[in-house]
Design a protein around this motif. Structure first.
Motif, mmCIF file in Angstrom:
data_model
loop_
_atom_site.group_PDB
_atom_site.id
_atom_site.type_symbol
_atom_site.label_atom_id
_atom_site.label_comp_id
_atom_site.label_asym_id
_atom_site.label_seq_id
_atom_site.Cartn_x
_atom_site.Cartn_y
_atom_site.Cartn_z
ATOM 1 N N MET A 79 35.148 -82.296 92.948
ATOM 2 C CA MET A 79 35.641 -83.516 93.521
ATOM 3 C C MET A 79 36.630 -83.164 94.680
ATOM 4 N N GLY A 80 37.498 -82.083 94.411
ATOM 5 C CA GLY A 80 38.352 -81.705 95.537
ATOM 6 C C GLY A 80 37.961 -81.180 96.698
ATOM 7 N N VAL A 208 43.026 -73.462 109.778
ATOM 8 C CA VAL A 208 43.619 -74.661 109.253
ATOM 9 C C VAL A 208 42.453 -75.176 108.196
ATOM 10 N N ALA A 209 41.205 -75.224 108.443
ATOM 11 C CA ALA A 209 40.211 -75.781 107.426
ATOM 12 C C ALA A 209 40.194 -74.825 106.130
ATOM 13 N N ALA A 210 40.383 -73.286 106.193
ATOM 14 C CA ALA A 210 40.467 -72.829 105.100
ATOM 15 C C ALA A 210 41.585 -73.166 104.245
ATOM 16 N N MET A 211 42.674 -73.260 104.930
ATOM 17 C CA MET A 211 43.946 -73.388 104.117
ATOM 18 C C MET A 211 43.868 -74.859 103.367
ATOM 19 N N ARG A 212 43.340 -75.737 104.037
ATOM 20 C CA ARG A 212 43.042 -77.211 103.462
ATOM 21 C C ARG A 212 42.165 -77.058 102.301
ATOM 22 N N TYR A 213 40.963 -76.368 102.437
ATOM 23 C CA TYR A 213 39.902 -76.397 101.461
ATOM 24 C C TYR A 213 40.617 -75.591 100.142
ATOM 25 N N ILE A 218 43.067 -75.977 94.715
ATOM 26 C CA ILE A 218 44.362 -75.787 93.842
ATOM 27 C C ILE A 218 44.623 -77.394 93.104
ATOM 28 N N ALA A 219 44.586 -78.293 93.930
ATOM 29 C CA ALA A 219 44.681 -79.581 93.565
ATOM 30 C C ALA A 219 43.728 -79.942 92.478
#
Lengths: 330, 523
Positions: A79-80, A208-213, A218-219
């Motif tokens: 879902m994340g 940026v995209a990789a970090m946010r993924y 983790i969430a």
């Protein structure tokens, strides 16, 4: 009532606080990772709910709490990942995507539950070995024998510190771990940079995209643990809508804690304390007031959320880039 | 590098950068067309051109933001494939962006090491970076406090952080994109000193700018871009601003505006003890008093963010004053009796806002609708309570060519005009009402040299016609060439007022930094 008896009651209340706060703390840390990376996450609720159902169903089918945990985490991470795919890759609205995840989880868990187990959406009750059961610390008999302090220290050890299931300790460990990752590691610094100034991070060669993924995964992991806790550690089965707004309370606690792990944990414990207190006060006669209406008591944590967020948070310092999809070259 | 290169041309060193036949199109727009550029190692190379000439695109290709459609890049004599900024950094290319790429809530140290932390844990990298920042500070005269947060630093120092950041990554080729836009003249001079030091240390500097004065002051060579093509490269010593301007625009340009003398008449706009506060209650304009007379241009000089925007908003009726009074013609504004923008307009004052995107235009409106924004209640655009589409169209059809808006197409969306033409639409709207008072903020920000000339002529014509004009600009040159009197603002206060004639940009620069005229001699 003697002082020691009163103390015991208070310790039991704190003990309940800890149990109730566990999913809040896990979800708040999940929200922290997501929001510090610049992605609003109102889908903590949905992730937890989906994970709770997955845990309940898997633990029932396999008899293993560990498999339940693994599948819960997998579902929540999925879902994340969806949230990231919608909001990072396709720059969709983060609120809408989160809302969709919540609705999806609320509907799908009940639908699948009815289809698979025919118990009105519940998963069947689990035997003890399919759940995370309490870990009892070795008995420390000498504590009770300490003069004067003994009667006070002993319940703190036996009731408050010992006797929780593993996931409670995981939640407690998650907070300093989150703080450490965010502030002391390369990953954490890059995550914060992406949430504060994505173009600065991008020009520094950070994706940026990789970090946010990664933040979303983790969430997902943390929400997975939280959902699993609800269904197969705190309770003995999944019940429809069992998260009951806990994801939003966690979100509120995280904001109340100004996007900082330790402060968010305190806020979670505060909310948890009121929830435990509400349960404790149910049906209790209070001098001069009489019996508090149970509806009011159960509403207490939610009322508190509104009051705290509206009045006492002060200047909120949200990550600067929160809510805005990153578009390169602007 | 020292190997005997038989095939390469006999030269001391390979050029730092060699671009060959770079082409890049965005949809139908050819942003770069067969651009070839050679930048000599250890030199300061300027690139000038109007907005949209393709300089930023070219540098973005070099820094890995965009990929060229065709053409090749050589760095230090070796073919290079630059796919993202990390590649560029790896090749020793550093970029100082026009809008600083810094994390405001991070310290200098964290910003410098971001992306090159050197390990999964931060502590060892921080120790190393701290030493390295000190060393760079010594070597290049770029002293910084590594623990200060970026948000607490003035822009000039932030820029220094950007340069240190590039050097920390081992940049040997430094690209600076419009670096002086946010600096006072003194800060700009300090920057030029830094660039010269960098050059002495063997660094190569590429300076992108539209300010010819800077090109003349600091570069060794200069390349001019126009319409996506590189039209000329000159030795700076062998050229002059007039030639460069002509190359940029493609025709002769008058760099000096022709200003006719005019005797100012009665006071039309006055502020007395005006104080304006922002939403947080912070005083942004403090106890300001001045007046503007008919046929006079009063320029407000200052570095961006010193209260000019709040001053303009208060005068235009957008923001009520906290203390003091404003009188515009026969309208009196005070804290007790605030005005709204419609009222100010009705009394004959036009307002050209600083930010044409946020305040001047509705970007999704057609040009004809943008041309009546704020005047839509005027009887000539109305038929009883409905808008008169025919009248609006006729108005646009007359005004657009008159103000040289290109294309003169009433139904085109405002967003689809170039920056200069958008600005002309705003100016046309306000000027066509023949205002008695005109408030102008940043009339030529992001506007091409050719359009600047036209806009300046318009403003001067209005002055000749007897309008009282208050001009806010961050371009000191613009203020010095248009204004009759100059008010200098710093931190919300008026530092001093000087006559434009004989004004000295050094003195003005010091005032912009907050040093009052009396204190200058003492200093």
């Amino acid at each position: 009532m003697s002082a020691a008896e009163f103390w015991l009651l208070f310790v039991l209340l704190l003990d309940a606080t800890l149990r109730v706060s566990t999913p809040l703390m896990l979800a708040a840390m999940a929200g922290l990772f997501s929001e510090r990376s610049g992605v609003v996450d109102i889908s903590l609720e949905g992730k937890m709910l989906g994970a709770a159902f997955a845990a309940g169903a898997t633990a029932y089918a396999t008899g293993s709490p560990w498999l339940g945990l693994a599948v819960a985490i997998a579902v929540s991470c999925f879902m994340g990942g969806l949230h990231a795919f919608a909001t990072v890759t396709h720059r969709g609205d983060q609120m809408i995507s989160g809302l969709a995840a919540n609705m999806l989880a609320a509907g799908l868990t009940v639908t699948l539950g009815i289809a698979w187990f025919q118990q009105g959406g519940d998963t069947p009750p689990l035997p003890a070995e399919a759940r995370f059961s309490p870990l009892n610390f070795p008995e420390l008999a000498f504590l009770a024998d300490i003069p004067l302090l003994g009667p006070y220290l002993a319940p703190v050890y036996t009731e408050l510190l010992s006797g929780h299931n593993l996931l409670v300790y995981v939640a407690l460990a998650a907070v300093p771990l989150t703080a450490w990752v965010l502030m002391r590691t390369r990953f954490g610094m890059r995550l914060r940079a992406v949430g504060e100034a994505p173009s600065a991070a991008d020009t520094a060669g950070i994706s940026v995209a990789a970090m946010r993924y990664q933040a979303q995964l983790i969430a997902g992991l943390l929400c997975g643990v939280a959902g699993c806790y609800l269904a197969i550690a705190h309770s003995a089965n999944f019940v429809p809508h069992m998260t009951a707004g806990k994801g939003f309370i966690a979100l509120a606690a995280m904001i109340f804690g100004k996007w900082r792990p330790k402060q968010a944990m305190y806020a979670c414990l505060l909310f948890g304390f009121f929830e435990a207190l509400a349960a404790r006060l149910q049906g209790v006669e209070i001098a001069y007031i009489g019996q508090l209406p149970s509806n009011l008591i159960t509403a207490l944590p939610y009322i508190l959320t509104v009051i705290l967020l509206a009045g006492f948070i002060g200047k909120a310092t949200a990550p600067a880039a929160i809510g805005t999809p990153y578009v390169k070259g602007r | 590098m020292n190997q005997p290169a038989a095939a390469s041309p006999p030269r001391d060193a390979a050029p730092a950068i060699e671009l060959k036949g770079i082409c890049k199109a965005f949809g139908p727009v050819q942003a770069n067309q067969d651009v070839s550029l050679s930048v000599e190692a250890g030199s300061i190379h300027g690139i000038v051109g109007e907005n949209g000439a393709g300089k930023s695109t070219l540098m973005s290709i070099l820094y890995g933001f965009y990929e060229a459609d065709s053409g090749s890049i050589e760095v230090k004599g070796k073919p290079a494939a630059i796919e993202d900024s990390a590649d560029a950094i790896g090749l020793g290319i550093g970029m100082v962006h026009q809008h600083f790429m810094l994390v405001p809530v991070f310290s200098v140290l964290e910003n410098v090491m971001l992306g090159v932390e050197g390990g999964a844990l931060l502590a060892p990298g921080k120790r190393r970076a701290r030493k390295e920042i000190a060393r760079i500070g010594e070597d290049y005269g770029l002293k910084l406090d590594p623990d200060e947060l970026i948000e607490n630093l003035p822009v000039g120092v932030r820029q220094r952080v950007e340069i240190v950041k590039a050097l920390y990554r081992g940049a040997e080729i430094l690209i600076l994109d419009e670096p002086t836009g946010v600096l006072t003249p003194q800060e700009a001079d300090a920057l030029f000193d830094i660039l010269r030091t960098l050059k002495e240390r063997g660094e190569t500097v590429i300076l992108i700018t539209h300010k010819l004065r800077e090109i003349m002051a600091v570069t060794d060579r200069v390349s001019v871009m126009r319409g996506g093509k590189l039209v000329a490269t000159r030795e700076t010593a062998a050229t002059n601003p007039a030639e460069l301007a002509e190359l940029m625009v493609g025709r002769k340009v008058l760099l000096q505006v022709d200003k006719q003398p005019r005797e100012p008449a009665e006071v039309r706009l006055a502020a007395e003890g005006l104080t304006v506060v922002d939403g947080q209650g912070v005083e942004r304009v403090k106890d300001v008093s001045f007046s503007v007379r008919a046929g006079e241009i009063v320029g407000v000089a200052g570095v961006s963010g010193n209260g000019q925007d709040f001053l303009l908003e208060a005068l235009a009726g957008i923001r009520a004053p906290a203390r003091g009074t404003i009188s515009i013609l026969d309208l009196q504004i005070s804290p007790e009796r605030p005005a709204d923008p419609a009222e100010v307009r009705r009394h004959g004052a036009g307002h050209v806002p600083e930010d044409r995107h946020a305040m001047g235009l509705v970007m999704n409106y057609t040009a004809e609708h943008s041309l009546m924004l704020g005047y839509h209640r005027h009887p000539r655009f109305r038929r009883s309570w409905l808008l008169d589409a025919g009248a609006i169209r006729r108005h646009a059809a007359r005004v657009l060519p008159e103000y040289d808006v290109r294309p003169a197409e009433p139904r085109l969306r405002s967003a689809d005009f170039s920056g200069g033409n958008q600005q002309k639409i705003v100016l046309a709207r306000e000027m066509d009402e023949h205002p008695q008072v005109l408030l102008v903020g940043q009339p030529t920000r992001g506007v091409d040299i050719g359009a600047i000339e036209a806009i300046h002529r318009r403003i001067l014509a209005l002055r000749l016609a007897g309008c009282a004009i208050l001009l806010v600009s961050f371009e000191l040159d613009e203020i010095m060439s248009l204004a009759d009197r100059i008010i200098v603002m710093n931190a919300g206060e008026i530092v001093g007022t000087v006559a434009a004639e004989g004004a000295d940009d050094h003195e003005l620069g010091l005032m912009m930094a907050g040093i009052r005229p009396g204190e200058q001699k003492a200093a």
